[in-house]
Scaffold this active site. Structure first.
Site, PDB file in Angstrom:
ATOM      1  CB  SER A 290      -1.032  -0.084   1.271  1.00 48.93           C
ATOM      2  OG  SER A 290      -0.402   0.287   2.360  1.00 48.93           O
TER       3      SER A 290
ATOM      4  CG  MET B 238       7.850  -8.109   5.864  1.00 47.11           C
ATOM      5  SD  MET B 238       7.435  -6.837   7.108  1.00 47.11           S
ATOM      6  CE  MET B 238       7.275  -8.087   8.577  1.00 47.11           C
TER       7      MET B 238
ATOM      8  CB  ILE C  60      17.377  -6.772   9.055  1.00 47.94           C
ATOM      9  CG1 ILE C  60      16.087  -7.361  10.164  1.00 47.94           C
ATOM     10  CG2 ILE C  60      18.364  -6.091   9.706  1.00 47.94           C
ATOM     11  CD1 ILE C  60      15.500  -6.415  10.405  1.00 47.94           C
TER      12      ILE C  60
ATOM     13  CG  HIS D  18       8.819   1.164  12.565  1.00 46.49           C
ATOM     14  ND1 HIS D  18       8.893  -0.275  12.374  1.00 46.49           N
ATOM     15  CD2 HIS D  18       8.545   1.417  13.993  1.00 46.49           C
ATOM     16  CE1 HIS D  18       8.573  -0.802  13.508  1.00 46.49           C
ATOM     17  NE2 HIS D  18       8.461   0.171  14.421  1.00 46.49           N
TER      18      HIS D  18
END
Lengths: 216, 216
Positions: B13, B90, B92, B109
């Site tokens: 989104s 998703m 790191i 975030h």
């Protein structure tokens, strides 16, 4: 009238905000006792100026933390204190103190917890480069600045801010949210359920700062 | 025109918000490449719908994290990508990826960091009983959701809020702050100095949300 006790260690500007709120008739409470763990705290002068009873209780005069805390708890209980307000009190209270006043010890911390807990919260916020910070009044539990949140106020952090300028901006809101919280307790509107604290009848949900700050 | 790459793992989104900003002429950038590490991500459908080049790069097809990241970095560099946007990606990223795009990988975030870093930020905020949360766009470094903050938006948390209702409220602001940040990079106005990020010419300092959100 709610009987309150206030614990201080320093200049006591938040104590002064409560005194002012009471003298202006905005807080239906009386300060039964102020306890300072620091004999040099300027907060003591404020007590003298406003004829508020105070006691100095120094940690070094007790063999243990528990004995020190028991002395403070006993003094407060003798005055039928119903709400204990930490206003710049620089010690962590243990369960031995807190059990005397379940969910009735509150503290003000100069950040939006859980961000920037512990010492020098404003400096932490400046060094982190946060764009917002604020202050929080919370129920005191055995965590450090981590108990259930009663109210928070948000302030912006500006590019040119220093620890000092941010502290000053936050302090203005500390002097609103802490007296407001005392009045909510006086009105019997604070409900604590686990980590959630509801102020009955407060208007939640808009910015800036706090629609729920009704009188301050 | 700024060349950007977008990394996604899910519904995308925030990718859509960037696409919309570009199509409305509010962002002076083109999406040179979208990389998904998840072949089932709905974000891929968005790419097809808007004729945006995309690649699927799955971690399991590489012998190491470094090899996986090098593949993504090479694909982005081949397209002369100047800014990498993590939009619900998703994983790191390690230094081996980040060194290719110093201070030019950004992430969104759903909290006011350093509060509620890591997974399920909105759930953490509800369970903590915070009175405010929000979202943050930050430079990605090797910390998890801890890099230098570019912009934050504050939203209130209501007594009746669930993880879902809070997520929805925050998401509306994610869709404003992330496109705005991309445009700031396109305009060359983002200056990073250690942990402090300054957007040149932005209006700082008032609530609600963000005076500096000029176009979104």
């Amino acid at each position: 009238m709610l009987n309150i006790g206030v614990l201080v260690s320093g200049r006591g500007s938040n104590l002064q905000a409560i005194i002012d709120g009471i003298e202006k008739g905005r807080i239906d409470a009386r300060i039964k006792l102020v306890i300072s763990d620091n004999p040099d705290a300027f907060a003591i002068e404020r007590c003298k100026n406003h004829n508020i009873p105070y006691r100095i209780v120094e940690r070094r005069n007790f063999p243990s933390k528990v004995a020190f805390e028991e002395e403070m708890a006993n003094l407060l209980r003798e005055e039928n204190v119903e709400l204990v307000v930490l206003a710049g009190f620089m010690r962590i209270l243990s369960k031995s103190f807190l059990r005397h006043f379940p969910d009735r010890v509150i503290n003000i911390h100069p950040s939006l917890i859980p961000a920037f807990q512990g010492l020098h919260a404003q400096r932490q916020a400046v060094e982190f480069g946060a764009k917002f910070s604020g202050c929080t009044v919370h129920i005191v539990d055995e965590s450090v600045d981590g108990g259930p949140v009663i109210v928070q106020a948000v302030v912006p952090l500006l590019p040119e801010d220093t620890e000092e300028s941010l502290s000053e901006r936050i302090l203005k809101f500390e002097h609103r949210v802490l007296p407001q919280t005392v009045q909510w307790f006086a009105e019997g509107r604070v409900k604590v359920e686990g980590r959630k604290v509801l102020v009955e009848g407060a208007k939640y949900g808009t910015l800036p700062v706090n629609p729920e700050l009704e009188k301050f």
